[in-house]
Design an enzyme around this catalytic site. Structure first.
Site, PDB file in Angstrom:
ATOM      1  CE  LYS A  20       5.537  -7.616 -13.834  1.00  0.00           C
ATOM      2  NZ  LYS A  20       4.399  -8.454 -13.985  1.00  0.00           N
ATOM      3  CB  SER A  40      -2.280  -1.321 -17.149  1.00  0.00           C
ATOM      4  OG  SER A  40      -3.462  -2.064 -17.781  1.00  0.00           O
ATOM      5  CE  LYS A  62      -1.276 -11.791 -11.242  1.00  0.00           C
ATOM      6  NZ  LYS A  62      -0.902 -10.684 -12.767  1.00  0.00           N
ATOM      7  CG  HIS A  67      -2.042  -0.187   1.543  1.00  0.00           C
ATOM      8  ND1 HIS A  67      -2.882  -1.241   2.815  1.00  0.00           N
ATOM      9  CD2 HIS A  67      -2.561  -1.515   0.191  1.00  0.00           C
ATOM     10  CE1 HIS A  67      -3.668  -1.865   1.986  1.00  0.00           C
ATOM     11  NE2 HIS A  67      -3.673  -2.432   0.899  1.00  0.00           N
ATOM     12  CG  HIS A  68       5.428   1.877  -2.358  1.00  0.00           C
ATOM     13  ND1 HIS A  68       4.495   0.753  -2.399  1.00  0.00           N
ATOM     14  CD2 HIS A  68       5.704   1.776  -2.935  1.00  0.00           C
ATOM     15  CE1 HIS A  68       4.758   0.482  -3.725  1.00  0.00           C
ATOM     16  NE2 HIS A  68       5.249   1.244  -4.309  1.00  0.00           N
TER      17      HIS A  68
HETATM   18  P1  NAD Z   1      -3.169 -16.514 -21.744  1.00  0.00           P
HETATM   19  O1  NAD Z   1      -4.003 -17.508 -21.699  1.00  0.00           O
HETATM   20  O2  NAD Z   1      -3.667 -15.730 -22.790  1.00  0.00           O
HETATM   21  O3  NAD Z   1      -2.013 -17.331 -22.847  1.00  0.00           O
HETATM   22  C1  NAD Z   1      -0.849 -18.254 -22.221  1.00  0.00           C
HETATM   23  C2  NAD Z   1      -0.757 -19.665 -23.167  1.00  0.00           C
HETATM   24  O4  NAD Z   1      -0.309 -20.612 -22.859  1.00  0.00           O
HETATM   25  C3  NAD Z   1      -2.127 -20.272 -23.474  1.00  0.00           C
HETATM   26  O5  NAD Z   1      -2.324 -20.254 -24.635  1.00  0.00           O
HETATM   27  C4  NAD Z   1      -2.052 -21.875 -23.114  1.00  0.00           C
HETATM   28  O6  NAD Z   1      -2.565 -22.723 -23.221  1.00  0.00           O
HETATM   29  C5  NAD Z   1       0.179 -22.206 -23.252  1.00  0.00           C
HETATM   30  N1  NAD Z   1      -0.319 -22.509 -22.516  1.00  0.00           N
HETATM   31  C6  NAD Z   1      -0.600 -22.747 -20.819  1.00  0.00           C
HETATM   32  N2  NAD Z   1       0.629 -23.999 -20.243  1.00  0.00           N
HETATM   33  C7  NAD Z   1       0.811 -24.321 -21.280  1.00  0.00           C
HETATM   34  C8  NAD Z   1       2.118 -25.837 -21.642  1.00  0.00           C
HETATM   35  N3  NAD Z   1       2.290 -26.518 -20.532  1.00  0.00           N
HETATM   36  N4  NAD Z   1       3.137 -25.806 -22.207  1.00  0.00           N
HETATM   37  C9  NAD Z   1       2.721 -25.066 -23.465  1.00  0.00           C
HETATM   38  N5  NAD Z   1       1.886 -23.800 -23.234  1.00  0.00           N
HETATM   39  C10 NAD Z   1       0.428 -23.668 -22.431  1.00  0.00           C
HETATM   40  O7  NAD Z   1      -2.027 -16.066 -20.714  1.00  0.00           O
HETATM   41  P2  NAD Z   1      -0.906 -14.601 -20.961  1.00  0.00           P
HETATM   42  O8  NAD Z   1      -1.697 -13.726 -20.311  1.00  0.00           O
HETATM   43  O9  NAD Z   1      -0.354 -14.539 -22.078  1.00  0.00           O
HETATM   44  O10 NAD Z   1      -0.232 -14.590 -19.471  1.00  0.00           O
HETATM   45  C11 NAD Z   1       0.978 -15.760 -19.728  1.00  0.00           C
HETATM   46  C12 NAD Z   1       2.174 -15.092 -18.684  1.00  0.00           C
HETATM   47  O11 NAD Z   1       2.290 -13.937 -18.584  1.00  0.00           O
HETATM   48  C13 NAD Z   1       1.214 -15.252 -17.203  1.00  0.00           C
HETATM   49  O12 NAD Z   1       2.333 -16.227 -16.890  1.00  0.00           O
HETATM   50  C14 NAD Z   1       0.550 -13.994 -16.721  1.00  0.00           C
HETATM   51  O13 NAD Z   1       0.688 -13.547 -15.039  1.00  0.00           O
HETATM   52  C15 NAD Z   1       2.075 -13.473 -17.387  1.00  0.00           C
HETATM   53  N6  NAD Z   1       1.964 -12.110 -17.435  1.00  0.00           N
HETATM   54  C16 NAD Z   1       0.636 -11.236 -18.912  1.00  0.00           C
HETATM   55  C17 NAD Z   1       0.496 -10.278 -19.108  1.00  0.00           C
HETATM   56  C18 NAD Z   1      -0.605  -9.491 -19.733  1.00  0.00           C
HETATM   57  O14 NAD Z   1      -1.183  -8.578 -20.320  1.00  0.00           O
HETATM   58  N7  NAD Z   1      -2.067 -10.869 -20.094  1.00  0.00           N
HETATM   59  C19 NAD Z   1       1.194  -8.876 -18.214  1.00  0.00           C
HETATM   60  C20 NAD Z   1       2.082  -9.445 -17.341  1.00  0.00           C
HETATM   61  C21 NAD Z   1       2.334 -10.876 -17.166  1.00  0.00           C
END
Ligand code: NAD
Length: 471
Positions: A93, A362, A105, A63-64
């Site tokens: 981040k 965002s 989160k 909450h900083h």
């Molecule tokens: P998403 O749900 O759009 O996509 C994730 C993809 O990974 C899916 O297509 C899924 O089928 C695939 N997947 C899952 N397990 C797998 C495996 N074992 N092997 C291969 N593929 C696999 O999710 P996203 O939004 O792209 O998020 C992905 C990562 O990025 C997460 O760790 C999330 O926390 C991080 N992230 C996302 C955002 C964002 O803006 N969406 C921002 C920062 C970080």
């Protein structure tokens, strides 16, 4: 220990290692490390003729600065430790990219593929109501965004539910980001995380001090890339890297398996193929690797884990043959895995910087919502007219005229998407240089994760000191 437990432990371990380099007071370090608020809730949702009890979380790590900010994840793997680890990462981040939020989160423990659209809508709306009841959502309190398993659709449901309960709030649209552009979202949010990952990779390949370590040539053009996960982050990283950086994608891994082509894979064609066939396997021009996990071992310049946490651990880190591993997902490499990769001479671009493009845009969306105006609306035409006048003056003075194409480029006023991309690029470049300044000024630091962490810890500590909470 579960993968989620290991992930949480990894984040704590990385924190301890970086904190040891700083001279921040131990009491303040403790305050920065712990999660400020953890909300766990179980609620019933009608599914078919029955009811299902859904387990969900929202964690506000720090909450900083307020509001807190962080995505909402729909996944069967969600548990308290995972959400706590992800919330903590969000604090660091935001600090790294100078986004003025605390970290948070959310997680809902479901497999979204097992529910119909109507059921998912019911779950999302009920989860939002639970957050409203406890003051865990609001434009000045806590602002969710998409994450694994969620996207624009879920964010639109969240906004609609919030507005139903808080109709009179003038800034209600800022209660969530990652919304569809037509529903108070911002152009460029969908691609933002992947685009930011590309900018981060590009900075490393422009940095002589890092290139020397890995024996690579300057620039990303022609460099080979392997991506795990073709969701929002993985697909956009691939598309932008290929279209703007001329990077050659040679491997793609998804749930169903891993495909490889030494001649390169067209990312858009691969996405279209998977959308049409429900699988990446059989993509023309590629071979399927025997084991899905073999994506880790493909020899390439850039390895991009963009699916989930803890996919590279002590068990397979020794197989990594990439020069650079870009942590597009949150926590894809365990602390032990990272030590092995670093010892073997590769560079890891840490998640807390690498995937910060999402929260950066965002932040722009939240600003747009609070100011109630689209970026570029006030100045686009004004700038266009000024540039037109300049070009005409130049032509009159020199007697030379420029081509229509040149005129179009020079006199263009910026649209929202241009400003968003420019703000994102500036953020990723300046943050990289802040991290590198830290890297070069702490002689015992030998990797970018520690440098990024130290950078973040110093900023958060300085905020606490400004607040007068600590001397
Ligand atoms: P998403 O749900 O759009 O996509 C994730 C993809 O990974 C899916 O297509 C899924 O089928 C695939 N997947 C899952 N397990 C797998 C495996 N074992 N092997 C291969 N593929 C696999 O999710 P996203 O939004 O792209 O998020 C992905 C990562 O990025 C997460 O760790 C999330 O926390 C991080 N992230 C996302 C955002 C964002 O803006 N969406 C921002 C920062 C970080």
């Amino acid at each position: 220990m579960s993968n989620q437990g290991k992930f949480f432990e990894s984040v704590q371990r990385n924190f301890e290692r970086a904190a040891a380099h700083t001279d921040i007071h131990p009491g303040l370090l403790h305050q920065i490390k712990v999660c400020n608020a953890v909300y766990q809730v179980n609620f019933p949702v009608r599914i078919g003729d029955s009811y299902q009890v859904i387990e969900a979380y929202r964690v506000q790590h720090s909450h900083h600065r307020l509001p807190t900010k962080g995505g909402i994840r729909f996944s069967e793997m969600v548990d308290q430790e995972e959400v706590m680890a992800l919330a903590a990462l969000m604090t660091y981040k935001c600090a790294i990219v100078d986004v003025p939020f605390g970290g948070a989160k959310g997680g809902v423990k479901i497999n979204p593929r097992s529910f119909s659209t109507e059921e998912l809508e019911r779950i999302t709306r009920r989860y939002t109501v639970e957050l409203i009841r406890k003051n865990f959502i609001g434009p000045s309190l806590d602002v969710p965004a998409p994450d694994y398993g969620t996207g624009e659709r879920e964010m639109a449901w969240i906004l609609d539910t919030y507005q139903t309960f808080k109709g009179g709030e003038i800034d209600a649209a800022g209660c969530v980001t990652g919304k569809p552009v037509r529903q108070n979202g911002i152009s460029g949010r969908r691609e933002a995380t992947g685009r930011g990952v590309y900018y981060a990779i590009r900075e490393v390949f422009n940095d002589e001090s890092q290139l020397k370590k890995i024996g690579a040539t300057k620039g990303v053009a022609g460099k080979t890339m392997v991506i795990q996960g073709m969701g929002n982050v993985g697909s956009n990283t691939g598309l932008v890297a290929q279209q703007e950086g001329d990077v050659k994608i040679i491997g793609l891994s998804e749930f169903e398996g891993t495909v490889y082509s030494e001649n390169g894979i067209d990312m858009q064609a691969a996405l279209d193929y998977r959308a049409a066939n429900g699988t990446i396997l059989g993509l023309p021009g590629t071979v399927t690797l025997n084991d899905r996990g073999d994506w880790v071992a493909i020899e390439c310049d850039i390895l991009v884990p963009a699916a989930l946490e803890s996919v590279i651990t002590i068990d397979n880190a020794h197989r990594v043959r990439a020069k650079v591993v870009a942590e597009a997902a949150n926590g894809p490499i365990s602390a032990e895995g990272a030590e092995i990769i670093t010892k073997n001479g590769s560079i890891i671009i840490p998640d807390m910087y690498c995937n910060a493009g999402g929260v950066t845009v965002s932040y722009f969306e939240w600003l747009k919502n609070l100011s109630h105006i689209r970026f570029g609306r006030m100045d686009k035409r004004f700038n266009q007219n000024t540039y037109e006048n300049l070009v005409s003056t130049f032509e009159n003075m020199t007697g030379k005229s420029i081509t229509d194409r040149e005129r179009q480029i020079i006199t263009k006023g910026a649209d929202e998407i241009d400003l968003v991309r420019s703000g994102l690029e500036e953020t990723m470049i300046s943050s990289y240089h802040q991290i590198m300044d830290t890297y070069h000024s702490y002689p015992k630091v030998d990797n970018l994760r520690d440098a990024a962490f130290i950078c973040a810890l110093n900023k958060v500590a300085s905020d606490y000191m400004t607040l007068g909470v600590f001397p």
